[in-house]
Design an enzyme around this catalytic site. Structure first.
Site, PDB file in Angstrom:
ATOM      1  N   ASP A  49       0.838  -1.201   0.000  1.00  0.00           N
ATOM      2  CA  ASP A  49       0.000   0.000   0.000  1.00  0.00           C
ATOM      3  C   ASP A  49       0.871   1.250   0.000  1.00  0.00           C
ATOM      4  O   ASP A  49       0.591   2.236  -0.678  1.00  0.00           O
ATOM      5  CB  ASP A  49      -0.888   0.036   1.254  1.00  0.00           C
ATOM      6  CG  ASP A  49      -1.938  -1.060   1.210  1.00  0.00           C
ATOM      7  OD1 ASP A  49      -2.039  -1.730   0.163  1.00  0.00           O
ATOM      8  OD2 ASP A  49      -2.636  -1.234   2.225  1.00  0.00           O
ATOM      9  N   ALA A  50       1.942   1.194   0.806  1.00  0.00           N
ATOM     10  CA  ALA A  50       2.792   2.383   0.931  1.00  0.00           C
ATOM     11  C   ALA A  50       3.461   2.701  -0.410  1.00  0.00           C
ATOM     12  O   ALA A  50       3.550   3.864  -0.828  1.00  0.00           O
ATOM     13  CB  ALA A  50       3.838   2.157   2.012  1.00  0.00           C
ATOM     14  N   ASP A  53       0.903   4.211  -2.685  1.00  0.00           N
ATOM     15  CA  ASP A  53       0.648   5.611  -2.335  1.00  0.00           C
ATOM     16  C   ASP A  53       1.776   6.511  -2.795  1.00  0.00           C
ATOM     17  O   ASP A  53       1.558   7.636  -3.257  1.00  0.00           O
ATOM     18  CB  ASP A  53       0.473   5.754  -0.822  1.00  0.00           C
ATOM     19  CG  ASP A  53      -0.833   5.131  -0.372  1.00  0.00           C
ATOM     20  OD1 ASP A  53      -0.955   4.849   0.830  1.00  0.00           O
ATOM     21  OD2 ASP A  53      -1.705   4.911  -1.231  1.00  0.00           O
ATOM     22  N   SER A  98      -2.104  27.002  20.653  1.00  0.00           N
ATOM     23  CA  SER A  98      -3.519  27.358  20.610  1.00  0.00           C
ATOM     24  C   SER A  98      -3.698  28.549  21.558  1.00  0.00           C
ATOM     25  O   SER A  98      -2.724  29.032  22.139  1.00  0.00           O
ATOM     26  CB  SER A  98      -4.386  26.176  21.010  1.00  0.00           C
ATOM     27  OG  SER A  98      -3.885  25.589  22.170  1.00  0.00           O
ATOM     28  N   GLU A 132      -7.958  41.338  16.618  1.00  0.00           N
ATOM     29  CA  GLU A 132      -8.251  40.884  15.248  1.00  0.00           C
ATOM     30  C   GLU A 132      -9.304  39.783  15.290  1.00  0.00           C
ATOM     31  O   GLU A 132      -9.374  39.024  16.258  1.00  0.00           O
ATOM     32  CB  GLU A 132      -6.980  40.410  14.529  1.00  0.00           C
ATOM     33  CG  GLU A 132      -6.056  39.606  15.395  1.00  0.00           C
ATOM     34  CD  GLU A 132      -4.773  39.189  14.688  1.00  0.00           C
ATOM     35  OE1 GLU A 132      -4.839  38.724  13.558  1.00  0.00           O
ATOM     36  OE2 GLU A 132      -3.710  39.310  15.315  1.00  0.00           O
ATOM     37  N   LYS A 134     -11.158  36.383  15.032  1.00  0.00           N
ATOM     38  CA  LYS A 134     -10.671  34.995  15.091  1.00  0.00           C
ATOM     39  C   LYS A 134     -11.401  34.223  13.993  1.00  0.00           C
ATOM     40  O   LYS A 134     -12.609  34.001  14.073  1.00  0.00           O
ATOM     41  CB  LYS A 134     -10.948  34.395  16.465  1.00  0.00           C
ATOM     42  CG  LYS A 134     -10.385  33.020  16.601  1.00  0.00           C
ATOM     43  CD  LYS A 134     -10.375  32.570  18.036  1.00  0.00           C
ATOM     44  CE  LYS A 134      -9.707  31.207  18.128  1.00  0.00           C
ATOM     45  NZ  LYS A 134     -10.350  30.200  17.281  1.00  0.00           N
ATOM     46  N   ASP A 136     -12.789  31.297  11.752  1.00  0.00           N
ATOM     47  CA  ASP A 136     -13.190  29.920  12.031  1.00  0.00           C
ATOM     48  C   ASP A 136     -12.769  29.050  10.850  1.00  0.00           C
ATOM     49  O   ASP A 136     -13.564  28.760   9.960  1.00  0.00           O
ATOM     50  CB  ASP A 136     -14.705  29.880  12.240  1.00  0.00           C
ATOM     51  CG  ASP A 136     -15.129  28.605  12.943  1.00  0.00           C
ATOM     52  OD1 ASP A 136     -14.244  27.822  13.335  1.00  0.00           O
ATOM     53  OD2 ASP A 136     -16.341  28.392  13.087  1.00  0.00           O
ATOM     54  N   ARG A 155      -1.836  22.321  11.563  1.00  0.00           N
ATOM     55  CA  ARG A 155      -1.414  22.439  12.954  1.00  0.00           C
ATOM     56  C   ARG A 155      -1.191  21.065  13.597  1.00  0.00           C
ATOM     57  O   ARG A 155      -0.263  20.877  14.371  1.00  0.00           O
ATOM     58  CB  ARG A 155      -2.491  23.205  13.735  1.00  0.00           C
ATOM     59  CG  ARG A 155      -2.176  23.370  15.166  1.00  0.00           C
ATOM     60  CD  ARG A 155      -3.194  24.269  15.838  1.00  0.00           C
ATOM     61  NE  ARG A 155      -2.834  24.392  17.215  1.00  0.00           N
ATOM     62  CZ  ARG A 155      -3.105  23.480  18.140  1.00  0.00           C
ATOM     63  NH1 ARG A 155      -3.770  22.407  17.807  1.00  0.00           N
ATOM     64  NH2 ARG A 155      -2.723  23.641  19.373  1.00  0.00           N
ATOM     65  N   TYR A 242      -1.559  35.733  10.321  1.00  0.00           N
ATOM     66  CA  TYR A 242      -1.658  36.480  11.585  1.00  0.00           C
ATOM     67  C   TYR A 242      -0.503  36.229  12.552  1.00  0.00           C
ATOM     68  O   TYR A 242      -0.440  36.801  13.617  1.00  0.00           O
ATOM     69  CB  TYR A 242      -2.985  36.215  12.291  1.00  0.00           C
ATOM     70  CG  TYR A 242      -3.308  34.756  12.554  1.00  0.00           C
ATOM     71  CD1 TYR A 242      -2.538  33.983  13.405  1.00  0.00           C
ATOM     72  CD2 TYR A 242      -4.408  34.162  11.937  1.00  0.00           C
ATOM     73  CE1 TYR A 242      -2.840  32.658  13.637  1.00  0.00           C
ATOM     74  CE2 TYR A 242      -4.724  32.830  12.168  1.00  0.00           C
ATOM     75  CZ  TYR A 242      -3.937  32.096  13.024  1.00  0.00           C
ATOM     76  OH  TYR A 242      -4.242  30.783  13.249  1.00  0.00           O
ATOM     77  N   LYS A 330     -14.229  34.761  22.914  1.00  0.00           N
ATOM     78  CA  LYS A 330     -15.176  34.032  22.063  1.00  0.00           C
ATOM     79  C   LYS A 330     -16.553  34.691  22.060  1.00  0.00           C
ATOM     80  O   LYS A 330     -16.976  35.268  23.060  1.00  0.00           O
ATOM     81  CB  LYS A 330     -15.317  32.583  22.564  1.00  0.00           C
ATOM     82  CG  LYS A 330     -14.024  31.800  22.625  1.00  0.00           C
ATOM     83  CD  LYS A 330     -13.284  31.716  21.304  1.00  0.00           C
ATOM     84  CE  LYS A 330     -13.662  30.560  20.432  1.00  0.00           C
ATOM     85  NZ  LYS A 330     -13.402  29.252  20.915  1.00  0.00           N
ATOM     86  N   CYS A 435     -19.675  -1.342  36.474  1.00  0.00           N
ATOM     87  CA  CYS A 435     -19.066  -0.945  35.203  1.00  0.00           C
ATOM     88  C   CYS A 435     -19.785  -1.652  34.042  1.00  0.00           C
ATOM     89  O   CYS A 435     -19.898  -2.883  34.053  1.00  0.00           O
ATOM     90  CB  CYS A 435     -17.581  -1.324  35.212  1.00  0.00           C
ATOM     91  SG  CYS A 435     -16.779  -1.069  33.632  1.00  0.00           S
ATOM     92  N   CYS A 438     -17.079  -4.240  32.368  1.00  0.00           N
ATOM     93  CA  CYS A 438     -16.518  -5.454  32.976  1.00  0.00           C
ATOM     94  C   CYS A 438     -17.355  -5.958  34.146  1.00  0.00           C
ATOM     95  O   CYS A 438     -17.048  -7.005  34.713  1.00  0.00           O
ATOM     96  CB  CYS A 438     -15.078  -5.211  33.436  1.00  0.00           C
ATOM     97  SG  CYS A 438     -14.943  -4.135  34.864  1.00  0.00           S
ATOM     98  N   CYS A 453     -14.926   2.646  37.892  1.00  0.00           N
ATOM     99  CA  CYS A 453     -14.886   1.188  37.845  1.00  0.00           C
ATOM    100  C   CYS A 453     -13.714   0.713  38.688  1.00  0.00           C
ATOM    101  O   CYS A 453     -12.620   1.264  38.608  1.00  0.00           O
ATOM    102  CB  CYS A 453     -14.715   0.753  36.389  1.00  0.00           C
ATOM    103  SG  CYS A 453     -14.151  -0.936  36.204  1.00  0.00           S
ATOM    104  N   CYS A 459     -10.534  -4.673  33.566  1.00  0.00           N
ATOM    105  CA  CYS A 459     -11.572  -3.966  32.801  1.00  0.00           C
ATOM    106  C   CYS A 459     -11.031  -3.666  31.399  1.00  0.00           C
ATOM    107  O   CYS A 459     -10.075  -2.908  31.248  1.00  0.00           O
ATOM    108  CB  CYS A 459     -11.960  -2.672  33.498  1.00  0.00           C
ATOM    109  SG  CYS A 459     -13.148  -1.723  32.531  1.00  0.00           S
TER     110      CYS A 459
HETATM  111  N1  5U1 Z   1      -6.445  36.229  14.418  1.00  0.00           N
HETATM  112  C1  5U1 Z   1      -5.801  35.228  15.021  1.00  0.00           C
HETATM  113  N2  5U1 Z   1      -6.270  34.001  15.101  1.00  0.00           N
HETATM  114  N3  5U1 Z   1      -5.340  33.308  15.784  1.00  0.00           N
HETATM  115  C2  5U1 Z   1      -5.332  31.999  16.132  1.00  0.00           C
HETATM  116  N4  5U1 Z   1      -4.597  35.342  15.626  1.00  0.00           N
HETATM  117  C3  5U1 Z   1      -4.304  34.141  16.111  1.00  0.00           C
HETATM  118  N5  5U1 Z   1      -3.219  33.707  16.786  1.00  0.00           N
HETATM  119  C4  5U1 Z   1      -3.188  32.415  17.139  1.00  0.00           C
HETATM  120  C5  5U1 Z   1      -4.237  31.534  16.815  1.00  0.00           C
HETATM  121  C6  5U1 Z   1      -4.179  30.119  17.230  1.00  0.00           C
HETATM  122  O1  5U1 Z   1      -2.159  31.904  17.827  1.00  0.00           O
HETATM  123  C7  5U1 Z   1      -1.105  32.766  18.273  1.00  0.00           C
HETATM  124  C8  5U1 Z   1      -0.619  32.219  19.548  1.00  0.00           C
HETATM  125  C9  5U1 Z   1      -0.013  32.785  17.288  1.00  0.00           C
END
Ligand code: 5U1
Length: 714
Positions: A49-50, A53, A98, A132, A134, A136, A155, A242, A330, A435, A438, A453, A459
């Site tokens: 497989d490797a 791929d 994070s 700034e 955040k 999503d 990440r 950012y 948030k 439990c 178990c 448990c 278990c």
């Molecule tokens: N705008 C922004 N989003 N954000 C996410 N800045 C920013 N910085 C982040 C993350 C996870 O982490 C910094 C610690 C670099």
């Protein structure tokens, strides 16, 4: 003739001329076709497989570099081929962090207060922050060497991400060449999809009768994490920069100027970014951005504040995975009502019984939710850990209408229950006292909100969760042996892994079993060899990782590091734990005197290490591995690793909190008073009795400059 570097089949894609690339694409098309035929047509694979791929990925890489040479019979256009194993891994040279979260206004003012306290700044001192949106989306790290994009990685867990370079090259917001950039530059930011593009993508999928994505974030992640970059190219992805990781020359002196520099280099930075001079301005900006949220055209889930001065950012440093100098404020959680269909109990590695709500699927903020946590039995019963009512005492029953909420990426939770809609037949939930895995008694100790448990190693749920923890990233981190494989091996009667020692006897047992593993589903000769090698590579393990890997309750990474730094070797640790059974003896006293080790942790580690069956299992593991002595926390060769340091007097170049955090990050233990165990006293002006005592005991003493020189910070 053997293949050489001149052989096009062996040459890096970057080095191929167009003629060589065309020939290579022809060779790959033939080889992949032959492999497909053997695999699908004859049901008799001829390559692993490797290897398959590798052929497909090389084909895709050449097509990405020479799109005009893509063949009409390109293997990347074929459907029904075996899915590739996934992406190569990339270890981030600078960890991808994070962010800590703020939910209420007060969390933001406390963030500012904490920073001032840490830096020793009075409330009236000017301290600016950037604010700034955040985004999503999906974090991405882009590495440029000499201005050329050489790697793009997700990440992942912050230390190791997936190599998505070929895909990132297809995103127009991501420059592949930079003019005037530092020699090494890692740019970090978010890949995302705009609302309009998301709607169009889902509409196209619907026209073709395909399933669309649940939300723009999923669409961005699914599009970036494609094995075929041509698919990524066809998806309208965007990127905001950012932050940065490794840089050979500083970008600027402030966050604001660094973003301007990134913009000048050709990156898109968020136009809503602004500078705020304190919490009041930050909160005002938060409200402005929240009001604009629906009109931005892309999803955001909060506002990120960062200390603007990069020198102060450096001084503030990090906690384990989050910076002290930034926080994500948030937006409020999103809510929905649905019916609770069942309550299932999951058993964790320490035996904790966790109730999980199975819900009639409901969309909460664009995501379909069908499971949510119910925390513990008190939560279901409508009381907190002190017995005080929550939800005005309303309990939760199967059949109830419940309010689900989710904030960001956290596991959805049940917030409330609508008693008016409760079916007449709904019964109060009876939390199991045995439990479900178990059958052992599940007991709740005084002061513990969780029922556990008592089955220990018998278990299966605990054993399998312990094994998953054992192989996890911060523990043994064995390539190719993740949670999924552990479940398979655990259930395998021919070649089982039921305790950690079994991992290290796997190869010998397989040999005795006529090497049958390579014929197992999901394995081939190469992947088995790789797995055995990956296990072999971890037969030597540092003490702190081993202690953490044992999965002892209350002993996390920090606790393991403290124990390892204190005892130094496995033998010393194990002997000390045996001796610490005597709670009035010196070994117990020594253990509980470790700064950061309380009686809860101490009791837990001594109990585990002296419980007969647990210890026998640990000893079987120890007989298979070599435990490396402890060498300090993050900087193995730091001169202060493992040393006990006391700070006294006034420090002028850093606050006491900073000095403590720095020392601990280098593997030292910081104590509050001088004793015979003190290795070093760092004394600033005004040092009093501690300096006198250190002199009496002959303990080495440094002033602040000497300390900074010692840790290489002058
Ligand atoms: N705008 C922004 N989003 N954000 C996410 N800045 C920013 N910085 C982040 C993350 C996870 O982490 C910094 C610690 C670099």
């Amino acid at each position: 003739m053997s293949a050489t570097a001149a052989d096009p089949a062996k040459r890096p894609v970057e080095d191929l001329s167009p003629d060589e690339a065309a020939a290579e694409l022809a060779r790959l098309a033939t080889a992949i076709e032959a492999a497909n035929l053997a695999y699908h047509g004859k049901d008799a694979p001829e390559i692993s497989d490797a290897a398959y791929d590798a052929l497909k990925l090389r084909n895709i890489a050449i097509e990405t570099r020479f799109p005009d040479l893509k063949r009409p019979d390109s293997p990347s256009e074929k459907v029904g081929a075996s899915p590739a194993e996934g992406f190569a891994q990339v270890r981030h040279t600078v960890r991808m962090l994070s962010l800590g979260n703020a939910f209420a206004d007060q969390d933001v003012t406390e963030f500012d207060t904490r920073i001032r306290r840490y830096l020793g700044l009075p409330p009236e001192a000017h301290l600016a922050y950037t604010a700034e949106p955040k985004i999503d989306g999906l974090s991405l790290s882009l590495r440029y060497d000499d201005g050329r994009l050489v790697s793009a990685a997700t990440r992942g867990d912050g230390e190791v991400g997936e190599n998505v370079t070929a895909n990132a090259r297809t995103i127009t917001d991501i420059p592949t060449r930079l003019e005037g950039a530092p020699d090494v530059l890692e740019v970090r930011g978010e890949v995302y999809m705009r609302h309009a593009d998301f709607a169009a993508l889902n509409a196209r999928a619907a026209e073709k009768g395909e399933k669309g994505f649940a939300n723009p974030r999923n669409a961005a992640a699914g599009s970036l994490r494609q094995l075929d970059p041509q698919v990524t190219r066809s998806r309208p992805l965007c990127f905001f920069a950012y932050a940065w990781g490794e840089v050979s020359d500083p970008l600027a002196e402030t966050q604001e100027a660094a973003l301007a520099r990134l913009a000048a280099l050709g990156f898109t930075v968020n136009p809503e970014t602004s500078l705020c001079d304190g919490p009041a301005a930050m909160l005002a900006r938060y409200r402005e951005i929240e009001a604009k949220r629906a009109t931005l055209g892309y999803d955001i889930d909060g506002v990120v504040y960062k200390v603007n001065d990069l020198g102060l950012q450096r001084r503030l440093g990090f906690r384990s995975t989050t910076p002290r100098w930034a926080i994500a404020h948030k937006f409020p959680a999103e809510l929905a009502w649905t019916r609770l269909e069942a309550i299932d109990i999951q058993v964790g590695r320490t035996g904790a019984l966790s109730p999980v709500a199975r819900l009639q699927p409901v969309t909460v903020g664009g995501v379909v939710v069908s499971n949510a946590t119910l925390h513990n039995e008190d939560y279901i019963a409508g009381r907190d850990s002190t017995g005080a009512p929550i939800r005005e005492g309303r309990d939760i029953r199967v059949g109830d209408w419940v309010q689900v909420y989710r904030a960001g990426d956290v596991i959805p939770k049940i917030r409330d229950v609508d008693i008016a809609r409760r079916p007449e037949t709904a019964e109060p939930y009876r939390f199991p006292d045995h439990c479900p895995e178990c059958g052992s008694a599940a007991i709740r100790e005084a002061g513990d909100s969780v029922r556990r448990c008592t089955g220990g190693l018998i278990c299966p749920a605990q054993a399998v969760e312990k094994l998953k923890h054992f192989v996890s990233r911060a523990a043994f981190d064995i390539d190719g042996l993740g949670a999924k494989q552990i479940e398979l091996f655990f259930a395998d009667d021919a070649l089982p892994i039921r305790e950690p020692a079994d991992i290290f006897t796997l190869e010998a047992r397989d040999a005795a079993n006529l090497a049958k593993l390579k014929n197992r589903d999901g394995f081939g000769e190469t992947s088995v060899k790789k797995l055995f090698q990956a296990i072999e590579d971890k037969r030597e393990i540092p003490l702190r990782r081993l202690i953490f890997a044992l999965g002892i309750r209350h002993v996390g990474e920090t606790g393991s590091a403290l124990l390892a730094a204190h005892y130094g070797t496995w033998d010393a640790f194990a002997e000390a734990m045996d001796a610490a059974r005597d709670l009035s003896g010196p070994a117990w006293e020594d253990l509980t005197a470790i700064d950061g080790v309380g009686t809860v942790l101490a009791t837990s580690v001594v109990t585990t290490m002296t419980q007969e069956a647990e210890r026998a299992s640990i000893d079987r593991l120890i007989s298979q591995i070599t435990v490396l002595p402890d060498e300090g926390r993050t900087v193995g060769d730091s001169p202060v690793a493992g040393k006990t340091i006391v700070f006294t007097g006034t420090l002028e170049k850093m606050t006491r909190a900073e000095a403590k955090a720095r020392a601990e990050a280098l593997g030292a233990k910081v104590a509050g008073s001088v004793s015979a165990k003190t290795d070093l006293l760092v004394a600033g002006p005004g040092a009093g009795s501690k300096a006198t005592k250190a002199a009496e005991l002959g303990i080495a003493t440094l002033d602040e400059d000497g300390w900074l020189a010692l840790i290489g910070e002058t």
